[in-house]
Scaffold this motif. Structure first.
Motif, PDB file in Angstrom:
ATOM      1  N   PRO A 153       9.871   8.276  12.488  1.00 29.48           N
ATOM      2  CA  PRO A 153      10.746   8.813  13.500  1.00 29.48           C
ATOM      3  C   PRO A 153      10.098   9.202  14.846  1.00 29.48           C
ATOM      4  N   THR A 154       8.729   9.558  14.604  1.00 31.23           N
ATOM      5  CA  THR A 154       7.957  10.096  16.051  1.00 31.23           C
ATOM      6  C   THR A 154       7.544   8.803  16.675  1.00 31.23           C
ATOM      7  N   ILE A 155       7.231   7.872  16.033  1.00 32.43           N
ATOM      8  CA  ILE A 155       6.495   6.602  16.266  1.00 32.43           C
ATOM      9  C   ILE A 155       7.831   5.893  17.278  1.00 32.43           C
ATOM     10  N   HIS A 156       9.278   5.844  16.467  1.00 34.61           N
ATOM     11  CA  HIS A 156      10.078   5.120  17.107  1.00 34.61           C
ATOM     12  C   HIS A 156      10.846   5.795  18.413  1.00 34.61           C
ATOM     13  N   GLU A 157      10.694   7.027  18.304  1.00 32.91           N
ATOM     14  CA  GLU A 157      11.002   7.988  19.577  1.00 32.91           C
ATOM     15  C   GLU A 157      10.085   7.783  20.750  1.00 32.91           C
ATOM     16  N   LEU A 216      11.158  -3.183   4.415  1.00 30.02           N
ATOM     17  CA  LEU A 216       9.994  -3.357   3.489  1.00 30.02           C
ATOM     18  C   LEU A 216       9.422  -2.180   2.689  1.00 30.02           C
ATOM     19  N   TYR A 217       9.185  -1.360   3.750  1.00 29.30           N
ATOM     20  CA  TYR A 217       8.692   0.089   3.109  1.00 29.30           C
ATOM     21  C   TYR A 217       9.639   0.785   2.368  1.00 29.30           C
ATOM     22  N   GLU A 218      10.918   0.599   2.973  1.00 36.56           N
ATOM     23  CA  GLU A 218      11.940   1.519   2.099  1.00 36.56           C
ATOM     24  C   GLU A 218      12.140   1.032   1.023  1.00 36.56           C
ATOM     25  N   ASN A 219      11.864  -0.193   0.620  1.00 37.18           N
ATOM     26  CA  ASN A 219      12.040  -0.963  -0.872  1.00 37.18           C
ATOM     27  C   ASN A 219      10.860  -1.334  -1.416  1.00 37.18           C
ATOM     28  N   GLN A 220       9.587  -0.537  -1.070  1.00 36.22           N
ATOM     29  CA  GLN A 220       8.362  -0.967  -1.475  1.00 36.22           C
ATOM     30  C   GLN A 220       8.554  -0.620  -3.206  1.00 36.22           C
ATOM     31  N   CYS A 226       0.881  -1.228  -0.238  1.00 28.90           N
ATOM     32  CA  CYS A 226       0.074  -0.054   0.072  1.00 28.90           C
ATOM     33  C   CYS A 226       1.010   1.330   0.131  1.00 28.90           C
ATOM     34  N   PRO A 227       0.962   2.274  -0.952  1.00 30.57           N
ATOM     35  CA  PRO A 227       1.719   3.273  -1.015  1.00 30.57           C
ATOM     36  C   PRO A 227       1.151   4.269  -0.019  1.00 30.57           C
ATOM     37  N   ALA A 228       0.070   4.369   0.545  1.00 30.05           N
ATOM     38  CA  ALA A 228      -0.509   5.407   1.518  1.00 30.05           C
ATOM     39  C   ALA A 228       0.242   4.723   2.746  1.00 30.05           C
ATOM     40  N   CYS A 229       0.418   3.466   2.998  1.00 31.52           N
ATOM     41  CA  CYS A 229       1.027   3.063   4.244  1.00 31.52           C
ATOM     42  C   CYS A 229       2.521   3.499   4.002  1.00 31.52           C
ATOM     43  N   GLN A 230       3.170   3.678   3.001  1.00 31.78           N
ATOM     44  CA  GLN A 230       4.508   3.814   2.927  1.00 31.78           C
ATOM     45  C   GLN A 230       4.518   5.226   3.383  1.00 31.78           C
ATOM     46  N   ALA A 231       3.840   6.164   2.840  1.00 36.20           N
ATOM     47  CA  ALA A 231       3.783   7.632   2.851  1.00 36.20           C
ATOM     48  C   ALA A 231       3.582   7.700   4.439  1.00 36.20           C
ATOM     49  N   PHE A 232       2.649   7.135   5.174  1.00 35.48           N
ATOM     50  CA  PHE A 232       2.451   7.317   6.533  1.00 35.48           C
ATOM     51  C   PHE A 232       3.832   6.958   7.326  1.00 35.48           C
ATOM     52  N   GLU A 233       4.579   5.654   6.881  1.00 43.27           N
ATOM     53  CA  GLU A 233       5.731   5.323   7.349  1.00 43.27           C
ATOM     54  C   GLU A 233       6.762   6.537   7.513  1.00 43.27           C
TER      55      GLU A 233
END
Length: 259
Positions: A114-118, A167-171, A102-109
């Motif tokens: 960064p904020t979620i990881h933090e 996976l998202y970085e290489n979608q 899903c491209p929208a999922c990739q855009a959200f990611e």
């Protein structure tokens, strides 16, 4: 009988005989055409049946999800359909329904990662990931299923977050079903230290968690959800909130942790 009358009758008989021969020849040709056409139809039908059988075999091999749903290690929630990331003691929980195609999922990611990881690293946020196969259903293919299974295999190895991000970085583009290739998913595992092991490869190639992914997708549908990503902070769909930003998400989580 005059000579002329005899000639007329003889000519008539000859013409009749010639006409009969023509009719016989035409009948033979008609029968030959019918037989030939029947043979062609039978051969064509056999060819179609053969192609359908071959394709059916390929599809079954690719997306066969028969058997019990095998949850990945550490899966939580109803029927063990959530992959948890973060500390159990976190006061805030983010529920993410996502599809790796899903491209929208990739855009959200790309925007929120960064904020979620933090927040996860600070012990303030716990994320529960639910993997679905929406794009497979909409566009065909099996990349959503194959990638989700591979991500579940990474969870077994304790490498879900790292592989999830890879996976998202290489979608691939949405219409490119590149993730349907297990070899591609194993190749990407090489970008995560210690993930590309015989156990991981076997899990990916065997489709160990395929039925679990299908069950997760069914839960997605049964919950009345229709799009990915669906991102819930508590009961609020923050992805549907047009005013939401990473900074606002951080404020909401921090406020909840202080209360």
């Amino acid at each position: 009988m005059s000579e002329n009358n005899r000639d007329v009758k003889r000519n008539a008989r000859e013409r009749l005989a010639v006409e009969r021969e023509k009719q016989k020849a035409a009948e033979k040709r008609r029968r030959a055409l019918i037989v030939g056409a029947s043979v062609v139809c039978v051969l064509a039908l056999a060819a179609v049946v053969g192609v359908l059988a071959a394709n059916s075999g390929k599809e079954t091999k690719k997306t066969d999800t028969a058997g019990p749903a095998v949850s990945p290690s550490g899966a939580t929630g109803k029927d063990g359909l959530a992959i948890p990331v973060g500390k159990d003691g976190a006061k805030s929980t983010l529920t993410v329904w996502e599809d790796f195609r899903c491209p929208a999922c990739q855009a959200f990611e790309a925007m929120y990662r960064p904020t979620i990881h933090e927040l996860v690293d600070a012990g303030q946020l716990k994320v529960e990931y639910h993997l679905v196969t929406l794009i497979d259903g909409n566009l065909g293919g099996s990349g959503s299923l194959r990638a989700a299974n591979a991500a579940a295999c990474a969870q077994d190895a304790g490498k879900f977050t790292e592989y999830h991000d890879v996976l998202y970085e290489n979608q691939p583009t949405e219409t490119d079903d590149a993730f349907a290739d297990n070899a591609k998913l194993i190749e990407l595992a090489g970008k995560v230290d210690g993930l590309d092991t015989p156990a991981f490869r076997k899990c990916v190639n065997d489709g160990t968690h395929d039925s679990w992914v299908v069950k997760s997708n069914t839960a997605f549908q049964n919950n009345g959800l229709h799009s990915t990503p669906t991102v819930l902070l508590g009961a609020t769909n923050i992805y549907a909130d047009q005013t939401m930003t990473p900074a606002k998400l951080k404020q909401l989580v921090e406020a909840e942790n202080k209360s």
